[in-house]
Motif scaffolding. Structure first.
Motif, PDB file in Angstrom:
ATOM      1  N   VAL A 132      -3.668  -3.453  -2.794  1.00 17.63           N
ATOM      2  CA  VAL A 132      -2.207  -3.345  -2.858  1.00 17.63           C
ATOM      3  C   VAL A 132      -1.680  -2.723  -1.574  1.00 17.63           C
ATOM      4  O   VAL A 132      -2.208  -1.709  -1.101  1.00 17.63           O
ATOM      5  CB  VAL A 132      -1.761  -2.513  -4.079  1.00 17.63           C
ATOM      6  N   ARG A 133      -0.670  -3.357  -1.011  1.00 16.84           N
ATOM      7  CA  ARG A 133       0.049  -2.822   0.141  1.00 16.84           C
ATOM      8  C   ARG A 133       1.485  -2.523  -0.276  1.00 16.84           C
ATOM      9  O   ARG A 133       2.072  -3.260  -1.075  1.00 16.84           O
ATOM     10  CB  ARG A 133       0.080  -3.852   1.288  1.00 16.84           C
ATOM     11  N   VAL A 134       2.038  -1.453   0.260  1.00 17.36           N
ATOM     12  CA  VAL A 134       3.442  -1.138  -0.026  1.00 17.36           C
ATOM     13  C   VAL A 134       4.325  -2.207   0.599  1.00 17.36           C
ATOM     14  O   VAL A 134       4.212  -2.513   1.791  1.00 17.36           O
ATOM     15  CB  VAL A 134       3.817   0.237   0.530  1.00 17.36           C
ATOM     16  N   ALA A 135       5.184  -2.806  -0.200  1.00 13.47           N
ATOM     17  CA  ALA A 135       6.080  -3.855   0.308  1.00 13.47           C
ATOM     18  C   ALA A 135       7.340  -3.889  -0.539  1.00 13.47           C
ATOM     19  O   ALA A 135       7.295  -3.685  -1.748  1.00 13.47           O
ATOM     20  CB  ALA A 135       5.391  -5.215   0.286  1.00 13.47           C
ATOM     21  N   ASP A 136       8.463  -4.127   0.105  1.00 15.00           N
ATOM     22  CA  ASP A 136       9.718  -4.343  -0.601  1.00 15.00           C
ATOM     23  C   ASP A 136      10.434  -5.519   0.034  1.00 15.00           C
ATOM     24  O   ASP A 136       9.880  -6.225   0.882  1.00 15.00           O
ATOM     25  CB  ASP A 136      10.585  -3.083  -0.597  1.00 15.00           C
ATOM     26  N   ASP A 137      11.678  -5.735  -0.384  1.00 12.67           N
ATOM     27  CA  ASP A 137      12.427  -6.902   0.086  1.00 12.67           C
ATOM     28  C   ASP A 137      12.586  -6.930   1.603  1.00 12.67           C
ATOM     29  O   ASP A 137      12.698  -7.989   2.203  1.00 12.67           O
ATOM     30  CB  ASP A 137      13.824  -6.913  -0.551  1.00 12.67           C
ATOM     31  N   THR A 138      12.596  -5.757   2.223  1.00 20.18           N
ATOM     32  CA  THR A 138      12.931  -5.694   3.648  1.00 20.18           C
ATOM     33  C   THR A 138      11.758  -6.023   4.566  1.00 20.18           C
ATOM     34  O   THR A 138      11.961  -6.402   5.719  1.00 20.18           O
ATOM     35  CB  THR A 138      13.462  -4.290   4.011  1.00 20.18           C
ATOM     36  N   ILE A 139      10.513  -5.852   4.087  1.00 18.59           N
ATOM     37  CA  ILE A 139       9.359  -6.016   4.980  1.00 18.59           C
ATOM     38  C   ILE A 139       8.372  -7.090   4.534  1.00 18.59           C
ATOM     39  O   ILE A 139       7.404  -7.368   5.241  1.00 18.59           O
ATOM     40  CB  ILE A 139       8.597  -4.677   5.158  1.00 18.59           C
ATOM     41  N   ALA A 140       8.604  -7.700   3.374  1.00 14.44           N
ATOM     42  CA  ALA A 140       7.628  -8.662   2.849  1.00 14.44           C
ATOM     43  C   ALA A 140       7.390  -9.822   3.816  1.00 14.44           C
ATOM     44  O   ALA A 140       6.249 -10.220   4.070  1.00 14.44           O
ATOM     45  CB  ALA A 140       8.082  -9.182   1.489  1.00 14.44           C
ATOM     46  N   ALA A 141       8.473 -10.396   4.373  1.00 21.02           N
ATOM     47  CA  ALA A 141       8.322 -11.563   5.263  1.00 21.02           C
ATOM     48  C   ALA A 141       7.468 -11.230   6.479  1.00 21.02           C
ATOM     49  O   ALA A 141       6.602 -12.020   6.881  1.00 21.02           O
ATOM     50  CB  ALA A 141       9.694 -12.070   5.693  1.00 21.02           C
ATOM     51  N   SER A 142       7.679 -10.054   7.065  1.00 18.90           N
ATOM     52  CA  SER A 142       6.895  -9.680   8.247  1.00 18.90           C
ATOM     53  C   SER A 142       5.434  -9.466   7.891  1.00 18.90           C
ATOM     54  O   SER A 142       4.540  -9.770   8.693  1.00 18.90           O
ATOM     55  CB  SER A 142       7.480  -8.424   8.886  1.00 18.90           C
ATOM     56  N   LEU A 143       5.159  -8.965   6.689  1.00 18.83           N
ATOM     57  CA  LEU A 143       3.769  -8.780   6.262  1.00 18.83           C
ATOM     58  C   LEU A 143       3.070 -10.125   6.089  1.00 18.83           C
ATOM     59  O   LEU A 143       1.880 -10.262   6.398  1.00 18.83           O
ATOM     60  CB  LEU A 143       3.722  -7.994   4.950  1.00 18.83           C
ATOM     61  N   PHE A 144       3.818 -11.127   5.621  1.00 22.23           N
ATOM     62  CA  PHE A 144       3.243 -12.478   5.538  1.00 22.23           C
ATOM     63  C   PHE A 144       2.968 -13.042   6.925  1.00 22.23           C
ATOM     64  O   PHE A 144       1.925 -13.666   7.168  1.00 22.23           O
ATOM     65  CB  PHE A 144       4.181 -13.415   4.770  1.00 22.23           C
ATOM     66  N   GLU A 145       3.899 -12.856   7.830  1.00 22.34           N
ATOM     67  CA  GLU A 145       3.741 -13.366   9.191  1.00 22.34           C
ATOM     68  C   GLU A 145       2.517 -12.774   9.882  1.00 22.34           C
ATOM     69  O   GLU A 145       1.847 -13.431  10.672  1.00 22.34           O
ATOM     70  CB  GLU A 145       4.995 -13.074  10.016  1.00 22.34           C
ATOM     71  N   GLU A 146       2.204 -11.531   9.562  1.00 23.00           N
ATOM     72  CA  GLU A 146       1.067 -10.843  10.171  1.00 23.00           C
ATOM     73  C   GLU A 146      -0.214 -11.004   9.354  1.00 23.00           C
ATOM     74  O   GLU A 146      -1.233 -10.379   9.653  1.00 23.00           O
ATOM     75  CB  GLU A 146       1.395  -9.350  10.318  1.00 23.00           C
ATOM     76  N   ASN A 147      -0.159 -11.864   8.311  1.00 23.32           N
ATOM     77  CA  ASN A 147      -1.317 -12.118   7.441  1.00 23.32           C
ATOM     78  C   ASN A 147      -1.854 -10.833   6.804  1.00 23.32           C
ATOM     79  O   ASN A 147      -3.073 -10.684   6.611  1.00 23.32           O
ATOM     80  CB  ASN A 147      -2.430 -12.824   8.216  1.00 23.32           C
ATOM     81  N   CYS A 148      -0.951  -9.926   6.477  1.00 23.63           N
ATOM     82  CA  CYS A 148      -1.353  -8.661   5.857  1.00 23.63           C
ATOM     83  C   CYS A 148      -1.424  -8.759   4.334  1.00 23.63           C
ATOM     84  O   CYS A 148      -2.099  -7.943   3.695  1.00 23.63           O
ATOM     85  CB  CYS A 148      -0.373  -7.551   6.240  1.00 23.63           C
TER      86      CYS A 148
END
Length: 305
Positions: A132-148
């Motif tokens: 599990v990684r901490v994610a909310d509406d504001t950072i989810a897209a960037s986490l996908f882009e970085e393959n996190c």
């Protein structure tokens, strides 16, 4: 290696494979649904590329050369692998698969979902692990882009078009407080609600949110004395001071059971919010991702409050 393939058409290898089996140009053409000249032309091209005759005319059939036999021994398994990778369904067995899925979510979603999901996985997919990684509406897209992360469970349906969203459930809000320090009736009034200090959660640590917007319409205000980006400290604070918090209903229900707090219906009309499961479009045809998505959707539908 890339330059070596520039002059090679994969179809030539398919023709070669059929010629090795049929040992006859006409029969190979029939199996391939091609004309005989097309097969002969393909063989001519292969002879130039391989620098070998490949087949010698014999009595009644074409006899492969030593080079052709060596080539076939190595190419036949490779062609079968290519065919399987492209045309055969992708295999996924949850009982034996041992991959790791990384899911982005806020801590309250983790507390609500993970106990149930892990219990299911213990039976259905004992070798699969979750991170599990901490994610909310504001950072989810960037986490996908970085393959996190592989999945995100958030309220947002926004973001790039390559993000695929799946509705999980609709959540409501509830109030939560310690009934040993404050006493309210089963239905708290607006005046009672604003008369006590408030704790709130906000991804950005704001002191103003949906509750305040609703109170503003009633010409009321509340005193928010504590704002946090996480949920886990709030029940401990509520056990120490006279205050109330507005949280998603599953969170309030859990705290009522675990911390002996009291859940109460809010005196203001807060709209519910949709919780969605999101993944990258590139995983849309991955059977393992589809399986995990379906499992989370089922759990979400079965465990709504």
């Amino acid at each position: 290696m890339e330059n070596d393939f520039r002059s090679l058409d994969l179809n030539l290898l398919v023709v070669f494979n059929v010629l090795m089996r049929e040992r006859n140009v006409s029969k190979a053409a029939e199996k391939l649904f091609l004309g005989q000249p097309a097969v002969s032309n393909s063989l001519a091209k292969l002879r130039i590329i391989i620098k070998d005759e490949l087949f010698i005319r014999g009595s009644g059939e074409m006899i492969p050369t030593t080079r052709a036999n060596e080539l076939h021994d190595r190419l036949y398994p490779a062609l079968n692998s290519i065919h399987a990778a492209i045309f055969e369904p992708q295999g996924f067995n949850p009982l034996t698969d041992s991959r790791i899925f990384t899911i982005g979510m806020r801590d309250w979603v983790e507390a609500w979902l993970m106990p149930i999901l892990l219990k299911k996985l213990e039976i259905l997919a004992p070798n699969i692990r979750l991170r599990v990684r901490v994610a909310d509406d504001t950072i989810a897209a960037s986490l996908f882009e970085e393959n996190c992360i592989d999945f995100a469970i958030t309220r947002s349906l926004e973001g790039p078009k390559w993000l695929k969203h799946h509705h999980l459930t609709t959540m409501r809000y509830a109030g939560i407080y310690d009934s040993s320090s404050m006493k309210f009736n089963n239905q708290i009034t607006v005046d009672e609600f604003v008369s006590v200090p408030h704790l709130m959660t906000s991804p950005k640590g704001d002191f103003y949110g949906l509750v305040d917007q609703c109170l503003h319409k009633l010409n009321k205000t509340r005193d928010v004395i504590y704002s946090t980006t996480r949920f886990n400290a709030i029940p401990h604070v509520l056990k120490q001071i006279k205050a109330i918090a507005t949280v998603p209903e599953p969170v309030a229900k859990s705290w009522e059971e675990t911390f002996k707090l009291k859940m109460v219906r809010l005196p203001v009309e807060l709209e519910g919010f949709d919780l969605s499961l999101t993944h990258h479009e590139k995983h849309s045809n991955d059977h393992a991702f589809q399986w995990m998505k379906d499992l989370v959707e089922t759990i979400s539908q079965e465990n709504r409050y």
